[in-house]
Design an enzyme around this catalytic site. Structure first.
Site, PDB file in Angstrom:
ATOM      1  N   GLY A  36       2.275  -6.151   7.135  1.00 65.44           N
ATOM      2  CA  GLY A  36       1.181  -6.576   6.133  1.00 65.44           C
ATOM      3  C   GLY A  36      -0.113  -7.071   6.722  1.00 65.44           C
ATOM      4  O   GLY A  36      -0.470  -6.705   8.361  1.00 65.44           O
ATOM      5  N   THR A  54      -1.045 -13.179   7.752  1.00 65.00           N
ATOM      6  CA  THR A  54       0.486 -13.432   7.269  1.00 65.00           C
ATOM      7  C   THR A  54       1.378 -13.350   8.880  1.00 65.00           C
ATOM      8  O   THR A  54       2.477 -14.081   8.995  1.00 65.00           O
ATOM      9  CB  THR A  54       0.958 -12.355   6.122  1.00 65.00           C
ATOM     10  OG1 THR A  54       0.148 -12.401   5.127  1.00 65.00           O
ATOM     11  CG2 THR A  54       2.547 -12.708   5.753  1.00 65.00           C
ATOM     12  N   ASN A 111       0.812  -1.036  -0.094  1.00 68.49           N
ATOM     13  CA  ASN A 111       0.072   0.048  -0.018  1.00 68.49           C
ATOM     14  C   ASN A 111       0.771   1.423  -0.151  1.00 68.49           C
ATOM     15  O   ASN A 111       0.507   2.218  -0.601  1.00 68.49           O
ATOM     16  CB  ASN A 111      -1.047  -0.086   1.026  1.00 68.49           C
ATOM     17  CG  ASN A 111      -0.515   0.075   2.658  1.00 68.49           C
ATOM     18  OD1 ASN A 111       0.658  -0.611   2.880  1.00 68.49           O
ATOM     19  ND2 ASN A 111      -0.970   0.584   3.457  1.00 68.49           N
ATOM     20  N   GLU A 139       3.781  -5.448  12.300  1.00 68.26           N
ATOM     21  CA  GLU A 139       2.798  -4.321  12.026  1.00 68.26           C
ATOM     22  C   GLU A 139       1.623  -4.981  11.186  1.00 68.26           C
ATOM     23  O   GLU A 139       1.922  -5.258  10.033  1.00 68.26           O
ATOM     24  CB  GLU A 139       3.429  -3.122  11.261  1.00 68.26           C
ATOM     25  CG  GLU A 139       4.518  -2.654  12.151  1.00 68.26           C
ATOM     26  CD  GLU A 139       3.949  -1.868  13.540  1.00 68.26           C
ATOM     27  OE1 GLU A 139       2.792  -1.585  13.681  1.00 68.26           O
ATOM     28  OE2 GLU A 139       5.054  -1.672  14.346  1.00 68.26           O
ATOM     29  N   GLU A 176       7.535   0.501  15.972  1.00 66.78           N
ATOM     30  CA  GLU A 176       8.657   1.057  15.180  1.00 66.78           C
ATOM     31  C   GLU A 176       8.759   2.632  15.320  1.00 66.78           C
ATOM     32  O   GLU A 176       8.206   2.768  16.222  1.00 66.78           O
ATOM     33  CB  GLU A 176       8.137   0.783  13.549  1.00 66.78           C
ATOM     34  CG  GLU A 176       8.040  -0.484  13.267  1.00 66.78           C
ATOM     35  CD  GLU A 176       7.625  -0.655  11.583  1.00 66.78           C
ATOM     36  OE1 GLU A 176       6.830   0.098  11.401  1.00 66.78           O
ATOM     37  OE2 GLU A 176       8.677  -1.498  11.155  1.00 66.78           O
ATOM     38  N   CYS A 232      -3.154   1.618   6.266  1.00 64.83           N
ATOM     39  CA  CYS A 232      -3.579   0.956   7.448  1.00 64.83           C
ATOM     40  C   CYS A 232      -4.261   1.825   8.703  1.00 64.83           C
ATOM     41  O   CYS A 232      -4.931   1.386   9.337  1.00 64.83           O
ATOM     42  CB  CYS A 232      -2.379   0.069   7.941  1.00 64.83           C
ATOM     43  SG  CYS A 232      -0.860   1.245   8.240  1.00 64.83           S
TER      44      CYS A 232
END
Ligand code: NAD
Length: 507
Positions: A251, A255, A175, A273, A487, A307
C-alpha cells in the site's frame, strides 16, 4: 460452485450460487471467518462504489477489532493442524483454488472491472490469470522448498528447520485487488501459516468471491480468514493483535510507516511494499518503436495505477522532440471509455477521492510551470451509464524540473512528465532524486551502458528494454521509502517461516 451476476437497475451484483440467502441480501458482502460467511459484529456496512458510474452498488462489512479477534482465534485454532498437514496435501488444495479461479475467470474479471474501474480486457488478461498463477506458483514451490544443512567436518552437522510463523496478517491495496491479495496469501498458507487477510475497502469484491472458492476447494476452516472494512479499524486491529506474528503489507508509504510504528515494540516480522515514483530512462540509441509501444503501457496501464508504472520519463536530447511528438499523438488515441466495452483502453480511476487527488496534482503541475501537452482534465465518456463516473484523460506534462513536487510525489494516475537530459551522470542523478526506489526502466541498445546505469539506480527492480516482464521466482520489492523486505520466490517462503538451527554432534 459458479459465480453469478444479476443486473438490477444497471447495477451488476455478484453473488455465489448456494449462498443466495444472505441475511441482508445479495448486495451485502460478508466476512469469511472459520470457513463460514458471516456479517460483521457491528451489523453496519460501508457503501461500495462502481467507479465507472459513480453509484453505490454493494455494501461492505464495516468490521472492527471484535471481528479481527474472532478471525485470529479461528486462525490460531487451525494452525496446529494446518502446519502439520503434509505439503503435498497443502499443494493439492492450493492447486484446486488456482483451478477454480481459472474456471471462474470471466466472472471474476467482470467483478474486478466493476469494482475497480479497470478495463475488463485488462482484468481478464492480467489480474485474474495472475491470481490463479500465484496459487499455482506457491503450491508447487512449497514442494521444492528445502532446508539447509552445514556440516562441521567430523564433529557435528547442522540442519535448519523452517517453521511457519503461526497467525499472519496480509493487507493489500486497491490497484490490483485479487492479484496482490493472492500474492500474499498463497505463500503464507503454502508454508503452513494461518492468515487473517484484509483487502482494500475500495475494492473488496473479488476477495469476497475468493472466500467461496476456498470453501469449494476444501481449504480447512480458519486457514484463511478474510475480514472486510477500513484500514484504521480492521487493518490496525490486525497489526496490533499480539497473536499475529508477521504482517505482509502492500500500500502507500504513509500507511507502511504507521504499521512500522504500531508493530515496533512487538517484534512482528514485517514485509512492506509501498509507493513509487519510477523513472523511465530513454537513451537515444534505443529501439524507438519498441520503446514507444512499451512506454505507452508503462505510463498509462490501469490508468497509471500500477506501483511499477514509470511516470517520470527522461529522454536523451537528440530524440526528445521526436519522442514528444509521437508520444503525444499516440496518447491522444488511447480511448477512455466504459470499462466493460472491449474498445476502451482506459477505464475509470478507482474513487472520487482519488479522482480529485489526480486533478489536484495536474493543477499543481500547471502552477509549478508545467505545460500540458495532452489531457489534463476529466474525460468525457460517451456511454450514458458512465456520465457520473471518474474518468481522467491520459495526461502528458513537460517543462518541469526533476525536483518539483509533481516530479517527487506519487500521483498514481494517468499522468506522466517528460524531461530531456544530456549525460548519463545527469539522468542517474535525476532518477535517484526522489525518496522512492521501487523500479526503473532503461532503454538502450548499448549493453554496457544498460548494465552501468542499472547498477547506479537506487531501485529494487530494473527493466532493460522491457517493462512488467515478471518471473515469479525473482525477488520483488523496493528500497528507500518504497519498501522493506522482498516478496517472490524463495524470498516469500523465507519471510513466512522462521529458521531454527539444530546442531547434532556426530561422535
Ligand atoms: P493504502 O496504504 O491507503 O491502503 C492499503 C491497505 O492498507 C488497505 O487495505 C487499507 O485499508 C489498509 N490500511 C490503511 N490504513 C491502515 C492502518 N493504519 N493499518 C493497517 N492497514 C491499513 O494504499 P492504497 O491507496 O490502497 O494503494 C495505493 C498505494 O499502494 C500506492 O502508494 C501504491 O504505490 C502502493 N502499491 C505498492 C505496490 C508495491 O508492490 N510496492 C503495489 C501496489 C500498490
Amino acid at each position: 460452485m459458479v459465480l453469478i451476476f444479476l443486473l438490477t437497475e444497471d447495477v451488476p451484483v455478484v453473488y455465489k450460487e448456494g449462498q443466495m440467502k444472505k441475511k441482508r441480501g445479495n448486495k451485502y458482502l460478508e466476512n469469511y471467518i472459520n470457513g463460514e460467511m458471516i456479517g460483521p459484529e457491528s451489523d453496519t456496512y460501508i457503501d461500495n462504489y462502481n467507479p465507472a458510474t459513480g453509484a453505490v452498488y454493494s455494501f461492505i462489512p464495516d468490521s472492527d477489532k471484535k471481528d479481527v479477534a474472532i478471525a485470529v482465534k479461528a486462525a490460531d485454532k487451525a494452525f496446529n493442524s494446518w502446519s502439520q498437514t503434509p505439503v503435498d496435501k497443502r499443494c493439492r488444495i492450493m492447486l484446486r483454488i488456482a483451478d477454480l479461479i481459472e474456471q471462474n475467470l470471466e466472472n471474476l474479471a467482470l467483478a474486478e472491472s466493476i469494482d475497480n474501474g479497470k478495463p475488463l480486457s485488462l482484468a481478464k488478461s492480467i489480474d485474474i490469470p495472475r491470481a490463479s498463477a500465484n496459487f499455482r506458483f506457491f503450491a508447487t514451490g512449497i514442494m521444492h522448498f528445502a532446508s539447509e544443512s552445514h556440516i562441521m567436518e567430523n564433529s557435528a552437522i547442522n540442519y535448519t528447520n523452517r517453521k511457519p510463523l503461526g497467525v499472519v496478517g496480509c493487507i493489500s491495496p486497491w490497484n490490483l485487488p485479487l492479484y496482490l491479495f493472492t500474492w500474499k496469501i498463497a505463500p503464507a498458507i503454502a508454508t503452513g501459516n494461518c492468515v487473517v487477510a484484509k483487502p482494500s475497502e475500495i475494492t473488496p469484491m473479488t476477495a469476497d468471491l475468493l472466500s467461496g472458492i476456498c470453501i469449494e476447494a476444501g481449504l480447512p476452516p480458519g486457514v484463511l480468514n478474510i475480514v472486510h472494512g477500513y484500514g484504521h479499524k480492521v487493518g490496525k486491529a490486525i497489526t496490533e493483535h499480539p497473536k499475529v506474528k508477521g504482517i505482509s503489507f502492500t500500500g502507500g508509504t504513509k500507511t507502511g510507516q504507521e504499521i512500522a510504528q504500531v508493530t515496533a515494540g512487538t517484534f512482528k516480522k514485517l514485509s512492506l511494499e509501498m509507493g513509487g515514483k519510477n523513472p523511465n530512462i530513454i537513451f537515444a540509441d534505443c529501439n524507438f518503436d519498441e520503446m514507444m509501444r512499451t512506454t505507452l503501457r508503462s505510463s498509462f496501464s490501469n490508468q497509471g495505477q500500477i506501483c511499477l508504472c514509470g511516470p517520470r520519463i527522461f529522454i536523451e536530447k537528440p530524440i526528445y522532440e521526436k519522442f514528444k511528438k509521437e508520444f503525444v499523438e499516440r496518447t491522444k488515441k488511447l480511448k477512455v471509455g466504459d470499462p466493460l466495452s472491449p474498445k476502451s483502453r482506459q477505464g475509470a480511476v478507482v474513487s472520487k477521492e482519488h479522482f480529485e487527488k489526480i486533478l489536484y496534482y495536474i493543477d499543481l503541475a500547471k502552477k509549478e510551470g508545467g505545460k500540458i501537452l495532452c489531457g489534463g482534465k476529466k474525460a468525457t465518456v460517451t456511454a450514458s451509464r458512465c456520465k457520473n463516473g471518474w474518468f481522467i484523460e491520459p495526461t502528458i506534462i513537460e517543462g518541469l524540473p526533476p525536483k518539483c513536487r509533481t516530479n517527487q510525489e506519487e500521483i498514481f494516475g494517468p499522468v506522466a512528465t517528460i524531461m530531456p537530459f544530456e549525460r548519463e551522470s545527469e539522468v542517474i542523478r535525476y532518477a535517484n532524486s526522489t525518496p522512492y526506489g521501487l523500479s526503473a526502466t532503461i532503454w538502450t541498445e548499448d549493453i554496457s551502458k544498460a548494465h552501468r546505469t542499472a547498477a547506479l539506480i537506487e531501485a529494487g527492480i530494473i527493466w532493460v528494454n522491457c517493462w512488467l516482464v515478471r518471473d515469479l521466482r525473482t525477488p520483488f520489492g523496493g528500497v528507500k521509502n518504497s519498501g522493506m523486505g522482498r516478496e517472490g520466490g524463495w524470498e516469500a517462503l523465507r519471510f513466512f517461516t522462521e529458521p531454527q538451527n539444530v546442531c547434532v554432534k556426530l561422535q
